[in-house]
Design an enzyme around this catalytic site. Structure first.
Site, PDB file in Angstrom:
ATOM      1  N   ASP A 272       0.931  -1.432   6.147  1.00  0.00           N
ATOM      2  CA  ASP A 272       1.343  -2.387   7.420  1.00  0.00           C
ATOM      3  C   ASP A 272       1.935  -2.019   8.176  1.00  0.00           C
ATOM      4  OD1 ASP A 272       1.768  -3.571   9.660  1.00  0.00           O
ATOM      5  OD2 ASP A 272       3.076  -5.805   7.556  1.00  0.00           O
ATOM      6  N   LYS A 279       7.859  -1.656  12.167  1.00  0.00           N
ATOM      7  CA  LYS A 279       8.691  -1.734  11.320  1.00  0.00           C
ATOM      8  C   LYS A 279       9.709  -0.629  11.187  1.00  0.00           C
ATOM      9  CE  LYS A 279       6.043  -4.783   7.545  1.00  0.00           C
ATOM     10  NZ  LYS A 279       6.326  -5.619   7.908  1.00  0.00           N
ATOM     11  N   ASP A 290       0.593  -3.844   0.832  1.00  0.00           N
ATOM     12  CA  ASP A 290       0.688  -5.122   1.741  1.00  0.00           C
ATOM     13  C   ASP A 290      -0.773  -6.118   1.548  1.00  0.00           C
ATOM     14  OD1 ASP A 290       1.039  -7.195   3.005  1.00  0.00           O
ATOM     15  OD2 ASP A 290       1.093  -5.748   5.058  1.00  0.00           O
ATOM     16  N   GLU A 351       0.415  -9.261  11.860  1.00  0.00           N
ATOM     17  CA  GLU A 351      -1.375  -9.227  11.139  1.00  0.00           C
ATOM     18  C   GLU A 351      -2.063  -9.530   9.881  1.00  0.00           C
ATOM     19  OE1 GLU A 351       1.077  -7.675   9.811  1.00  0.00           O
ATOM     20  OE2 GLU A 351       0.320  -7.456   8.267  1.00  0.00           O
ATOM     21  N   ARG A 353      -1.806 -12.953   9.073  1.00  0.00           N
ATOM     22  CA  ARG A 353      -3.127 -14.380   9.070  1.00  0.00           C
ATOM     23  C   ARG A 353      -4.027 -13.813  10.453  1.00  0.00           C
ATOM     24  NH1 ARG A 353       2.639 -16.218  11.955  1.00  0.00           N
ATOM     25  NH2 ARG A 353       3.476 -13.688  10.389  1.00  0.00           N
TER      26      ARG A 353
END
Ligand code: BES
Ligand code: MN
Ligand code: ZN
Length: 497
Positions: A272, A279, A290, A351, A353
């Site tokens: 991620d 990020k 992740d 992302e 969800r």
């Protein structure tokens, strides 16, 4: 690691080391007292001199104790004798395993599982002994060019219980401990593998191998299958990466043919980056973890297959990468989920969800008894609960209670946060049915609110493991949580169905 249960007296044992407890201040446990008698007061002498005062977590390794057949005796501090509780007992057990590891001891007779611990029976104490040993002796060396010669494994752990104790109860704990440890080990390994190795297709291969080994059913859906299902939300995340997505369906059919399955859904983002909402660079490496929700689903399935649990359980794993590219989601994009609901993506870093919501819709097809999703979903959960408790949110209080109790019984606890309607309005969008974020406040709750819009047709719970699935710092690595919680939850479900 071989685990054995034995009935007997500590002073009669052979092998490399016997492990016994000492209470504060300087009072031997029954096992230590029996050694002391065989050793003619040798241990009492050491205690009198103050080399071991029984402080919780302290250890003292003795060699060639006269009258004792094991090569070594390990004394472990237990703290106060009156009401010995779970925490000091677990701390002492961990300290003992660490001392065995540091000394490179290959086989040990462990006497601490025989101590009375408040509210915890022999089965629990043996299970925990096995799990703590497996945790301390775990190594991840697959990516090193040569193995670490200094790390010597514990080959054999003999859990010694007194003549009065029930060997059957102890064996139950050992069996559950072994199975959970295998599941935890698998989840740790998958979590620890780097993103360039542990890709969605690698996860699919591992799931296939697991299914073959444990007799699970498996289906692997590829991009075309996922498109056919209409999982527009999941695909919108996947399309930013060159690695193709997968949707994994695993099933353990331990129950009656007509029994509704418990469905576990695991977030499988193998890396991620945040996507276009990139990020910060610091600690971004940790986002290889992740996929720990997915790993915990595989770990739990491995454990319940080994235990031959009489229950139907289905695992669903949506897995892809979240990367920025010319094809990646952009803030403001609107996508259509498998449920038909549209989503405005205000932050591409939310992302998890987006892939879980389509898996939750897919779960409806399975006519589930209940659905539990497991996800490293929000940094906010780390702020709320730290690294101790997993976050729990649910649309059914009975299911929430079962998970709270399972976490308590497994020493892998979760804590419930509210899922009140008052939070739902934070997800309002001007352009779609909902937004994928609700702002900084209550971030764990609004993430669960988002998921709840896709989980309306069955009993559902969500476990946010962002703070518990791995450790940062010098002991950086996967923890295998919440595999123990899940296995206890499913074990209790099997008893009731
Ligand atoms: N995988 C992260 C959550 C995460 C963050 C887990 C830190 C462990 C440590 C998730 O996909 C994410 O990025 N969540 C965002 C949501 C936000 C954009 C609403 C977060 O928590 O910052
Ligand atoms: Mn993210
Ligand atoms: Zn994520």
């Amino acid at each position: 690691m071989e685990i054995g249960i034995k009935n007997g007296s500590p002073d009669k044992q052979r092998g490399a080391c016997v492990v016994v407890g000492i209470f504060e201040s300087r009072k031997p446990s029954a096992a230590a007292a029996s050694l002391d008698q065989a050793a003619n007061g040798y241990l009492a002498d050491i205690l009198r001199r103050g080399d071991m005062d029984g402080k919780p977590g302290s250890t003292l390794l003795l060699h060639k104790v006269p009258g004792i057949k094991t090569e070594r005796v390990l004394l472990v501090g237990l703290g106060k004798e009156r009401d010995l509780r779970e925490k000091p007992w677990r701390d002492a057990t961990r300290a003992a395993m660490k001392a065995l590891s540091d000394a490179g001891i290959a086989d040990a007779v462990f006497c601490l599982a025989d101590l009375p611990v408040k509210k915890r029976d022999l089965t629990w104490r043996v299970e925990q002994s096995v799990l703590i040993a497996a945790d301390v002796f775990y190594r991840f060396e697959r990516m090193k060019s040569k193995p670490d010669e200094s790390a010597r494994p514990l080959r054999k752990l003999t859990v010694l219980v007194s003549a009065r104790a029930s060997v059957a109860e102890a064996e139950t704990g050992a069996a559950r401990g072994r199975a959970i440890a295998a599941g935890v080990g698998l989840a740790k390994d998958l979590g620890n593998l780097p993103g360039n190795v542990c890709t969605p297709s690698y996860l699919a291969d591992q799931a296939r191998a697991l299914a073959k080994e444990c007799g699970l059913g498996i289906e692997v859906l590829d991009r075309a299958d996922i498109e056919k299902l209409g999982m527009g939300s999941f695909l919108s995340v996947a399309k930013g990466s060159d690695e193709p997505p997968r949707f994994l369906i695993l099933s353990h059919k331990g129950g009656d043919r007509k029994q509704k399955p418990v469905v576990l859904v695991g977030k499988g983002i193998t890396f991620d980056s945040g996507g276009i909402s990139l990020k910060p660079a610091a600690e971004m490496d940790e986002m290889k973890y992740d996929m720990c929700g997915a790993a915990s689903v595989l770990g739990a399935l491995r454990a319940i297959a080994e235990l031959k649990l009489p229950l139907n359980v289905t695992g669903l794993i949506p897995t892809c990468e979240n990367l920025p590219s010319g094809r990646a989601n952009k803030p403001g994009d609107v996508v259509t989920s498998m449920s038909g609901q549209t989503i405005e993506i205000l932050n591409t870093d939310a992302e998890g969800r987006l892939i879980l919501c389509d898996a939750l819709t897919y779960a409806e097809k399975l006519d589930p008894a209940c659905v539990v999703d497991i996800a490293t979903l929000t940094g906010a959960c780390v702020i709320a609960l730290g690294h101790v408790a997993t976050g729990l949110l649910a649309n059914d209080d009975g299911l929430a209670r079962e998970l709270l109790d399972a976490g308590d019984a497994a020493a892998d606890r979760c804590w419930q946060l509210p899922l009140w309607d008052d939070y739902q309005e934070l997800l309002k969008s001007n352009f779609a049915d909902m937004a994928n974020i609700g702002g900084r406040a209550g971030g764990t709750i609004t993430a669960a609110c988002f998921l709840s819009k896709f989980a309306g047709k069955y009993h559902w719970a969500h476990l946010d493991i962002a703070g518990t699935a791995w450790k940062s710092g010098k002991d950086k690595g996967g923890t295998g949580r919440p595999v123990p919680l899940l296995v206890h939850f499913l074990t209790e479900r099997a008893k009731k169905s």
